[in-house]
Scaffold this motif. Structure first.
Motif, PDB file in Angstrom:
ATOM      1  N   PRO A 189       7.779  -5.148   0.011  1.00 36.89           N
ATOM      2  CA  PRO A 189       8.652  -5.765   1.024  1.00 36.89           C
ATOM      3  C   PRO A 189       9.020  -7.209   0.666  1.00 36.89           C
ATOM      4  N   PRO A 190      10.309  -7.502   0.612  1.00 39.60           N
ATOM      5  CA  PRO A 190      10.722  -8.879   0.322  1.00 39.60           C
ATOM      6  C   PRO A 190      10.697  -9.724   1.595  1.00 39.60           C
ATOM      7  N   ALA A 191      10.623 -11.037   1.408  1.00 44.51           N
ATOM      8  CA  ALA A 191      10.737 -11.948   2.552  1.00 44.51           C
ATOM      9  C   ALA A 191      12.219 -12.091   2.867  1.00 44.51           C
ATOM     10  N   TYR A 192      12.576 -11.831   4.123  1.00 45.33           N
ATOM     11  CA  TYR A 192      13.980 -11.948   4.518  1.00 45.33           C
ATOM     12  C   TYR A 192      14.083 -12.341   5.981  1.00 45.33           C
ATOM     13  N   GLU A 193      15.250 -12.819   6.339  1.00 41.51           N
ATOM     14  CA  GLU A 193      15.535 -13.130   7.740  1.00 41.51           C
ATOM     15  C   GLU A 193      16.763 -12.342   8.174  1.00 41.51           C
ATOM     16  N   SER A 249      28.093   0.762  13.276  1.00 38.58           N
ATOM     17  CA  SER A 249      26.955  -0.144  13.412  1.00 38.58           C
ATOM     18  C   SER A 249      26.957  -1.078  12.213  1.00 38.58           C
ATOM     19  N   ARG A 250      26.591  -2.336  12.448  1.00 37.94           N
ATOM     20  CA  ARG A 250      26.554  -3.294  11.347  1.00 37.94           C
ATOM     21  C   ARG A 250      25.345  -4.203  11.492  1.00 37.94           C
ATOM     22  N   ALA A 251      24.905  -4.722  10.360  1.00 40.21           N
ATOM     23  CA  ALA A 251      23.771  -5.644  10.319  1.00 40.21           C
ATOM     24  C   ALA A 251      23.913  -6.533   9.092  1.00 40.21           C
ATOM     25  N   ALA A 252      23.204  -7.677   9.099  1.00 38.29           N
ATOM     26  CA  ALA A 252      23.215  -8.583   7.948  1.00 38.29           C
ATOM     27  C   ALA A 252      21.847  -9.244   7.827  1.00 38.29           C
ATOM     28  N   VAL A 253      21.370  -9.373   6.585  1.00 39.72           N
ATOM     29  CA  VAL A 253      20.089 -10.029   6.315  1.00 39.72           C
ATOM     30  C   VAL A 253      20.255 -11.000   5.148  1.00 39.72           C
ATOM     31  N   ARG A 254      19.316 -11.971   5.062  1.00 41.22           N
ATOM     32  CA  ARG A 254      19.302 -12.924   3.946  1.00 41.22           C
ATOM     33  C   ARG A 254      17.897 -12.952   3.368  1.00 41.22           C
ATOM     34  N   LEU A 255      17.802 -12.729   2.064  1.00 45.37           N
ATOM     35  CA  LEU A 255      16.514 -12.806   1.380  1.00 45.37           C
ATOM     36  C   LEU A 255      16.113 -14.271   1.222  1.00 45.37           C
ATOM     37  N   ALA A 256      14.849 -14.489   0.927  1.00 47.95           N
ATOM     38  CA  ALA A 256      14.349 -15.854   0.741  1.00 47.95           C
ATOM     39  C   ALA A 256      15.078 -16.550  -0.402  1.00 47.95           C
ATOM     40  N   GLY A 257      15.564 -15.796  -1.399  1.00 48.39           N
ATOM     41  CA  GLY A 257      16.298 -16.376  -2.526  1.00 48.39           C
ATOM     42  C   GLY A 257      17.738 -16.722  -2.202  1.00 48.39           C
ATOM     43  N   GLY A 258      18.226 -16.373  -1.014  1.00 50.18           N
ATOM     44  CA  GLY A 258      19.580 -16.715  -0.598  1.00 50.18           C
ATOM     45  C   GLY A 258      20.574 -15.568  -0.654  1.00 50.18           C
ATOM     46  N   GLU A 259      20.200 -14.425  -1.211  1.00 51.87           N
ATOM     47  CA  GLU A 259      21.114 -13.285  -1.291  1.00 51.87           C
ATOM     48  C   GLU A 259      21.334 -12.714   0.116  1.00 51.87           C
ATOM     49  N   VAL A 260      22.597 -12.473   0.429  1.00 49.34           N
ATOM     50  CA  VAL A 260      22.961 -11.951   1.747  1.00 49.34           C
ATOM     51  C   VAL A 260      23.422 -10.508   1.588  1.00 49.34           C
ATOM     52  N   ALA A 283      21.633  -3.026   4.790  1.00 45.05           N
ATOM     53  CA  ALA A 283      21.776  -4.468   4.580  1.00 45.05           C
ATOM     54  C   ALA A 283      20.648  -4.998   3.699  1.00 45.05           C
ATOM     55  N   LEU A 284      19.424  -4.538   3.952  1.00 42.54           N
ATOM     56  CA  LEU A 284      18.289  -4.977   3.146  1.00 42.54           C
ATOM     57  C   LEU A 284      18.449  -4.524   1.696  1.00 42.54           C
ATOM     58  N   CYS A 285      18.845  -3.268   1.496  1.00 39.09           N
ATOM     59  CA  CYS A 285      19.059  -2.769   0.127  1.00 39.09           C
ATOM     60  C   CYS A 285      20.185  -3.528  -0.559  1.00 39.09           C
ATOM     61  N   ASP A 286      21.251  -3.831   0.166  1.00 35.65           N
ATOM     62  CA  ASP A 286      22.374  -4.572  -0.411  1.00 35.65           C
ATOM     63  C   ASP A 286      21.914  -5.940  -0.899  1.00 35.65           C
ATOM     64  N   ALA A 287      21.112  -6.623  -0.100  1.00 36.16           N
ATOM     65  CA  ALA A 287      20.608  -7.939  -0.515  1.00 36.16           C
ATOM     66  C   ALA A 287      19.683  -7.808  -1.719  1.00 36.16           C
ATOM     67  N   MET A 288      18.844  -6.783  -1.730  1.00 38.98           N
ATOM     68  CA  MET A 288      17.903  -6.594  -2.832  1.00 38.98           C
ATOM     69  C   MET A 288      18.628  -6.229  -4.130  1.00 38.98           C
ATOM     70  N   ILE A 289      19.740  -5.511  -4.033  1.00 35.76           N
ATOM     71  CA  ILE A 289      20.525  -5.166  -5.221  1.00 35.76           C
ATOM     72  C   ILE A 289      21.082  -6.427  -5.871  1.00 35.76           C
TER      73      ILE A 289
END
Length: 153
Positions: A37-41, A72-83, A100-106
């Motif tokens: 699990p990555p750190a994200y907000e 339905s839509r959602a958005a997240v930001r990883l600790a590294g800044g990827e949205v 959204a989480l997978c998109d940021a991790m990609i």
């Protein structure tokens, strides 16, 4: 990531989003849970809304409003800044969050390989198997019409 890298990565990201959106929520959740699990907000919690669906007569006619579809839509930001953003037809907020989480991790080089190997590859295989199964079902009902030449001439 530079703009040139983003432009080169866009078709792969688009294909990954299509795979994620066309996969069942339960399967996607299980595969994402297998990742570290990555750190994200959460930037935007999952919310539902409507989008206008447009159509064209014959593919090249004037566009017209066909109707509305729930999204339905959602958005997240990883600790590294990827949205990462997640959009999915219907009222599945959990799936929008997972996408959204997978998109940021990609977009993050530290997670890209894991997402590709542990999430996207199995989902691609499942989607291909479903397509083949559907094609076999359609082929089983196919009727071949042919014309017999009459013996008159």
């Amino acid at each position: 990531m530079s703009i040139q890298q983003q432009v080169k990565a866009e078709p792969a990201r688009r294909e990954a989003m299509a795979v994620l959106a066309n996969s069942p929520t339960e399967t996607l959740a299980a595969l994402v849970a297998s990742l570290p699990p990555p750190a994200y907000e959460t930037i935007r919690t999952a919310e539902q809304g409507l989008v206008m669906v447009r159509g064209r007569v014959g593919g090249d006619g004037a566009p017209f409003n066909l109707g509305e579809a729930t999204v339905s839509r959602a958005a997240v930001r990883l600790a590294g800044g990827e949205v990462g953003f997640g959009y999915v037809l219907g009222r599945d907020g959990e799936k929008a969050n997972l996408i959204a989480l997978c998109d940021a991790m990609i977009q993050a080089s530290a997670y890209r390989g894991d997402v590709e190997a542990k999430v996207l590859a199995p989902l691609r295989e499942q989607l291909a198997a479903r397509r083949e199964e559907r094609a076999a079902q359609v082929a089983a009902t196919r009727v071949n019409f042919y014309t017999m030449v009459r013996g008159e001439g």
